[in-house]
Write a protein that holds these residues in place. Structure first.
Motif, short mmCIF file in Angstrom:
data_model
loop_
_atom_site.label_atom_id
_atom_site.label_comp_id
_atom_site.label_asym_id
_atom_site.label_seq_id
_atom_site.Cartn_x
_atom_site.Cartn_y
_atom_site.Cartn_z
N SER A 1 -0.30 -36.74 14.76
CA SER A 1 0.35 -37.87 13.70
C SER A 1 1.23 -38.59 14.47
O SER A 1 2.40 -37.83 14.68
CB SER A 1 0.38 -37.08 12.40
N ILE A 2 1.23 -39.83 14.45
CA ILE A 2 2.68 -40.78 14.90
C ILE A 2 3.21 -41.12 13.29
O ILE A 2 4.44 -40.80 13.35
CB ILE A 2 2.26 -41.70 15.73
N ALA A 3 2.31 -41.54 12.53
CA ALA A 3 3.08 -41.87 11.27
C ALA A 3 1.99 -41.49 10.34
O ALA A 3 0.84 -42.01 10.30
CB ALA A 3 3.18 -43.27 10.94
N GLY A 4 2.31 -40.57 9.35
CA GLY A 4 1.48 -40.23 8.19
C GLY A 4 1.21 -41.20 6.99
O GLY A 4 0.10 -41.39 6.53
N ALA A 5 2.12 -42.07 6.62
CA ALA A 5 2.02 -43.20 5.68
C ALA A 5 3.25 -44.26 6.10
O ALA A 5 4.33 -43.78 5.85
CB ALA A 5 2.05 -42.52 4.25
N THR A 6 2.79 -45.25 6.73
CA THR A 6 3.65 -46.36 6.99
C THR A 6 3.34 -47.60 6.61
O THR A 6 2.11 -47.83 6.56
CB THR A 6 3.94 -46.54 8.53
N ALA A 7 4.31 -48.61 6.23
CA ALA A 7 3.57 -49.78 5.82
C ALA A 7 2.47 -50.69 6.74
O ALA A 7 2.76 -50.48 8.11
CB ALA A 7 5.16 -50.75 5.46
N ASN A 8 1.69 -50.96 6.02
CA ASN A 8 0.77 -51.84 7.02
C ASN A 8 1.27 -53.39 7.24
O ASN A 8 0.82 -54.38 6.65
CB ASN A 8 -0.53 -52.06 6.17
N ASP A 9 2.11 -53.54 8.09
CA ASP A 9 2.91 -54.54 8.47
C ASP A 9 2.79 -54.91 10.06
O ASP A 9 3.46 -55.81 10.45
CB ASP A 9 4.34 -54.46 8.01
#
Length: 64
Positions: free
Chosen positions: A19-27
């Motif tokens: 996992s690089i990011a589990g929950a990051t903004a879809n920007d």
């Protein structure tokens, strides 16, 4: 698509186990500090947080 996304890494080009990011903004932007081990077959996958929609890089890249 709105909401957060997950970003995952496959060092073997197949198994997205890191996992690089589990929950990051879809920007369209995320900072990542690359760590070992090295590989010549890495791929990235971006998914909705519920894994309903995913897309992965078309080709592999190298991590040194």
């Amino acid at each position: 698509m709105t909401g957060d996304v997950r970003i995952e890494l496959a060092r073997d080009g197949v198994s997205f186990t890191e996992s690089i990011a589990g929950a990051t903004a879809n920007d369209g932007v995320d900072r990542w500090t690359i760590t070992g081990p090295a590989t010549g077959s890495a791929r990235i996958r971006v998914c909705t947080t519920d894994l309903a929609v995913c897309d992965s890089s078309n080709g592999t890249f190298r991590i040194r």
